[in-house]
Design an enzyme around this catalytic site. Structure first.
Site, mmCIF file in Angstrom:
data_model
loop_
_atom_site.group_PDB
_atom_site.id
_atom_site.type_symbol
_atom_site.label_atom_id
_atom_site.label_comp_id
_atom_site.label_asym_id
_atom_site.label_seq_id
_atom_site.Cartn_x
_atom_site.Cartn_y
_atom_site.Cartn_z
ATOM 1 N N ASP A 13 31.535 41.318 10.811
ATOM 2 C CA ASP A 13 31.251 40.878 9.446
ATOM 3 C C ASP A 13 30.175 41.820 8.933
ATOM 4 O OD1 ASP A 13 30.208 39.743 7.173
ATOM 5 O OD2 ASP A 13 30.041 37.715 7.985
ATOM 6 N N TYR A 230 19.613 32.690 14.484
ATOM 7 C CA TYR A 230 20.906 32.426 13.867
ATOM 8 C C TYR A 230 21.414 33.644 13.079
ATOM 9 C CZ TYR A 230 24.705 30.515 11.250
ATOM 10 O OH TYR A 230 25.952 30.320 10.729
ATOM 11 N N LYS A 233 28.326 32.693 13.118
ATOM 12 C CA LYS A 233 29.168 32.410 14.283
ATOM 13 C C LYS A 233 29.867 33.696 14.690
ATOM 14 C CE LYS A 233 28.355 28.373 15.542
ATOM 15 N NZ LYS A 233 28.226 27.871 16.896
HETATM 16 C C1 F6R Z 1 29.301 30.172 8.495
HETATM 17 C C2 F6R Z 1 28.833 30.999 7.387
HETATM 18 C C3 F6R Z 1 28.433 30.355 6.129
HETATM 19 C C4 F6R Z 1 26.923 30.495 5.877
HETATM 20 C C5 F6R Z 1 26.488 29.761 4.602
HETATM 21 C C6 F6R Z 1 25.012 29.953 4.289
HETATM 22 O O1 F6R Z 1 29.628 30.941 9.608
HETATM 23 O O2 F6R Z 1 28.752 32.197 7.516
HETATM 24 O O3 F6R Z 1 28.823 29.015 6.099
HETATM 25 O O4 F6R Z 1 26.216 29.997 6.976
HETATM 26 O O5 F6R Z 1 27.234 30.232 3.504
HETATM 27 O O6 F6R Z 1 24.760 31.314 4.224
HETATM 28 P P1 F6R Z 1 23.346 31.921 3.824
HETATM 29 O O7 F6R Z 1 22.305 31.249 4.693
HETATM 30 O O8 F6R Z 1 23.498 33.368 4.107
HETATM 31 O O9 F6R Z 1 23.128 31.612 2.381
HETATM 32 MG MG MG Z 2 29.673 36.092 6.903
HETATM 33 MG MG MG Z 3 33.083 35.413 9.557
#
Ligand code: F6R
Ligand code: MG
Ligand code: MG
Length: 367
Positions: A13, A230, A233
């Site tokens: 990603d 974190y 995933k």
């Molecule tokens: C799950 C994922 C998304 C982000 C969520 C918050 O794997 O990538 O659900 O965790 O959109 O993202 P941030 O913290 O970057 O705003």
């Molecule tokens: Mg992502």
């Molecule tokens: Mg992804």
């Protein structure tokens, strides 16, 4: 001995469009340009670029073996170049999975996910490549068990002399960095002791018992454990060889007709159903999900990737998708409560401990 070819699936990603829902077509285009050059130079035999959700997927064939510095370096260069494209477009989380500034010979442990296998091509070599978004490596445990060890799923385990001996599973303990092998059917209960806990134990590979021929391999990287914080995933990938001494294409796809519940989804912090979809539908939006899996089929011919066929682009998976939406509705009604939200031990790898830290001083001892 006939020449072995290697099939490498390397993904990362490196920027989402929009948010974490999908990737921008310019990233795929930039990857194709670079891989075409590598093909012209003879570094790789063939390639296919695709995506699942916000993950860019590089599928490559070559003759350099697994864990090869040139191939991993090529993938790293593609991801770096795409990070530039992502930065120009100010895509979300540009460069997210490149956890290091410099490539050091092997892409494993540096952020991207890797599944690779080497084999001598059979007379016909049908393979399926599964790619998932908004979940993690253990998501393959249940389908791989069904495919290679469950006669209610795989008729060939009972009917076909070529499959009747069973398979050998390699299981990784992603927390303790160790591995163990189990032979099925005789050790299936022992195997299930571990793989039933997919956040910790992930099936890395499956082999035929008779001649140790590689049948399946998955990516088992855990980004949160690598980075110690974190970082999303791991959105895993998995390669499965099919037909003849391996389960049939339909036996390999069958587990996905009953969507199982995996961890991931919003903020990598929730349980949700794994929805089998075509590449066109692999853009998780509702509550950043539900988690998706795509399956591409290829016939490999002298290293050429003949395909892909988009295997879940089939109305026979409509009911699985519908069931996913029903399960998603019900789980969503739990809001911030377990078991929709992951158990506390798993939340350790999310941003929630930072919130708990702020409240730490307010706890009072009970008498
Ligand atoms: C799950 C994922 C998304 C982000 C969520 C918050 O794997 O990538 O659900 O965790 O959109 O993202 P941030 O913290 O970057 O705003
Ligand atoms: Mg992502
Ligand atoms: Mg992804």
């Amino acid at each position: 001995m006939a020449q072995e070819i290697t099939l490498s699936v390397i993904k990362a990603d490196i920027g989402g469009y929009v948010g974490h829902s999908s990737i921008h077509p310019n990233l795929e285009e930039a990857s194709r340009e670079q891989l075409e050059q590598a093909q012209r130079k003879g570094t790789i035999l063939d390639f296919h670029v695709t995506h699942c959700g916000d993950d860019l997927q590089l599928i490559m064939t070559h003759t350099q073996g697994t864990d090869n510095a040139t191939i991993h370096g090529l993938a790293w260069e593609v991801f770096e170049r795409c990070t530039q494209v992502a930065r120009d477009l100010k895509l979300y989380g540009a460069g997210q999975d490149l956890l290091s500034d410099a490539f050091s010979g092997n892409i494993r442990g540096m952020g991207p996910g890797v599944a690779e296998m080497s084999f001598v091509e059979r007379k016909a070599e049908p393979v399926l490549i599964f790619m998932a978004d908004k979940t993690s490596a253990g998501a393959w445990n249940l389908p791989l068990y069904k495919i290679f060890a469950d006669p209610f799923n795989t008729a060939g385990l009972v009917i076909s002399p070529a499959l009747h001996d069973g398979f050998r599973f390699e299981v990784h303990d992603v927390k303790e960095h160790r591995r163990i092998f189990f032979d099925t059917p005789e050790e299936s209960y022992d195997l299930l002791v571990f793989i039933g806990a997919p956040s910790r134990y992930a099936i890395k590979a499956v082999y035929t018992k008779k001649d140790n021929e590689i049948a399946a391999v998955s990516s088992t990287e855990r980004l949160s454990l690598i980075a110690g914080r974190y970082v999303g995933k791991d959105d895993p990938v998995c390669i499965v060889r099919t037909q003849s001494q391996f389960p049939a294409v339909g036996e390999v796809l069958e587990p996905f007709a009953t969507p199982h519940i995996v961890e991931g989804w919003m903020r990598g912090s929730h349980h949700g159903p794994l929805m089998p979809v075509s590449v066109r539908e692999a853009n998780p939006s509702r509550f950043d999900g539900p988690p998706r899996v795509v399956g591409l089929g290829f016939q490999i011919a002298d290293g050429r990737l003949v395909g892909p066929r988009d295997m879940f682009d089939d109305p026979s998976f409509d009911e699985a998708r519908r069931l996913c939406n029903l399960i998603a509705d019900h789980l969503r009604r739990h809001g911030p409560f377990e078991p929709h939200r992951l158990p506390m031990e798993e939340m350790e790898y999310t941003t929630m401990p930072q919130v708990m830290e702020r409240l730490a001083g307010r706890w009072e001892a009970l008498e």
